[in-house]
Design an enzyme around this catalytic site. Structure first.
Site: not given
Length: 302
Positions: A123, A178, A11
């Site tokens: 995300s 989430h 990420m």
């Protein structure tokens, strides 16, 4: 516009690239300097730093340092180090999949040292570089306003895909929920396709069904898109072990539901199924088999 980014994994590395391509100057640091050098060689706006000390020295005050480290000990250690090195007025952003109560504590601790803090749930996975990231920011309005230019670069577009969710902790809280929803959605798809795969008399083409559902179906989603893509390559999945890891966010979601007394059976059962896949139900199943043998004389499988 410049920012320090510590942690260049799957990420963090792509976030550094997206920020740099958007025009930000990124002072990048990673445990492995080779990774930092590689990204700096690819991106003209990325500067490779060998250590946090080098990063802090290179950043112009007031500094913003964004952490993309594993939640827990790694993030805690980095925050403790930064708290002793940064100057009053500087800011730290925690972008890990962290527990929201830890973010609340960290915000208070850093405020005592006159350091600003924001927790940002991120995300988008490995596709974020191309598609942008969904960003859920928690913190005081002034703190989130300071990182707004970076949120806009990371998001799919400047005016969508990012949100100031609320006070410190709220960014990680929203990301936690989430991920709990994600567990439930994934479990539903997995169970549905497993039922179809087991119905041998119909000889169903799972890839064709997944592709069909992508178009105008009420269950169309990015998760279905990904499922359709890999089923086109392999419908049997014979080389894949039935082991599903859990990152921790599903556990925190289940704990939150207990604390609030709000029922979340789908998300919690999806988490339990992951534990089962990890072999954590094996001993209990052995006991069940022994009990059946004890009361009914049922045979055991060796």
């Amino acid at each position: 516009m410049e920012i320090g980014l510590y942690g260049l994994g799957r990420m963090g590395g792509n976030m550094a690239r997206r920020l740099a391509r958007g025009g930000a100057r990124v002072l990048a640091c990673n445990r492995s300097f080779e990774v930092t050098e590689q990204i700096a060689a690819e991106e003209v706006n990325v500067v490779a730093c060998r250590s946090l000390d080098d990063m802090i020295a290179a950043l112009k005050p007031p500094r913003v340092v964004w952490l993309m480290l594993p939640a827990g000990a790694a993030t805690e250690a980095a925050l403790a180090e930064l708290a002793g090195k940064l100057a009053p007025g500087d800011m730290v952003v925690d972008g890990a999949n962290g527990y929201y109560k830890e973010a609340q504590r960290r915000a208070a601790d850093l405020a005592g040292k006159q350091l600003a803090f924001a927790d940002v749930g991120v995300s988008g996975g490995i596709w974020g570089l191309a598609n942008g990231y969904c960003l859920m920011a928690g913190g005081e309005a002034e703190a989130v306003a300071r990182i707004e230019p970076f949120l806009k670069l990371l998001a799919p577009a400047p005016e969508r895909g990012w949100l100031h969710a609320g006070p410190a902790g709220s960014g990680h809280f929203v990301k936690m929920i989430h991920n709990g929803i994600e567990y439930g959605m994934m479990q539903a798809f997995a169970e549905g396709f497993a039922l179809m795969q087991a119905k041998g008399e119909f000889d169903l083409d799972l890839a064709a069904i997944a592709e069909l559902w992508r178009h105008s179906s009420v269950v169309r989603s990015w998760l279905l898109d990904l499922t359709a893509d890999f089923l086109k390559e392999d419908q049997g999945l014979d080389a894949i072990l039935p082991f599903v890891a859990d990152s921790g966010e599903g556990r925190w979601t289940a704990l939150e539901s207990i604390e609030q007394g709000v029922p979340t059976p789908v998300m919690t059962l999806a988490l339990m199924n992951r534990f089962d896949s990890q072999g954590k139900a094996d001993f209990g199943n052995k006991l069940l088999a022994m009990m059946r043998k004890g009361f009914g004389g049922h045979a055991l499988k060796g």
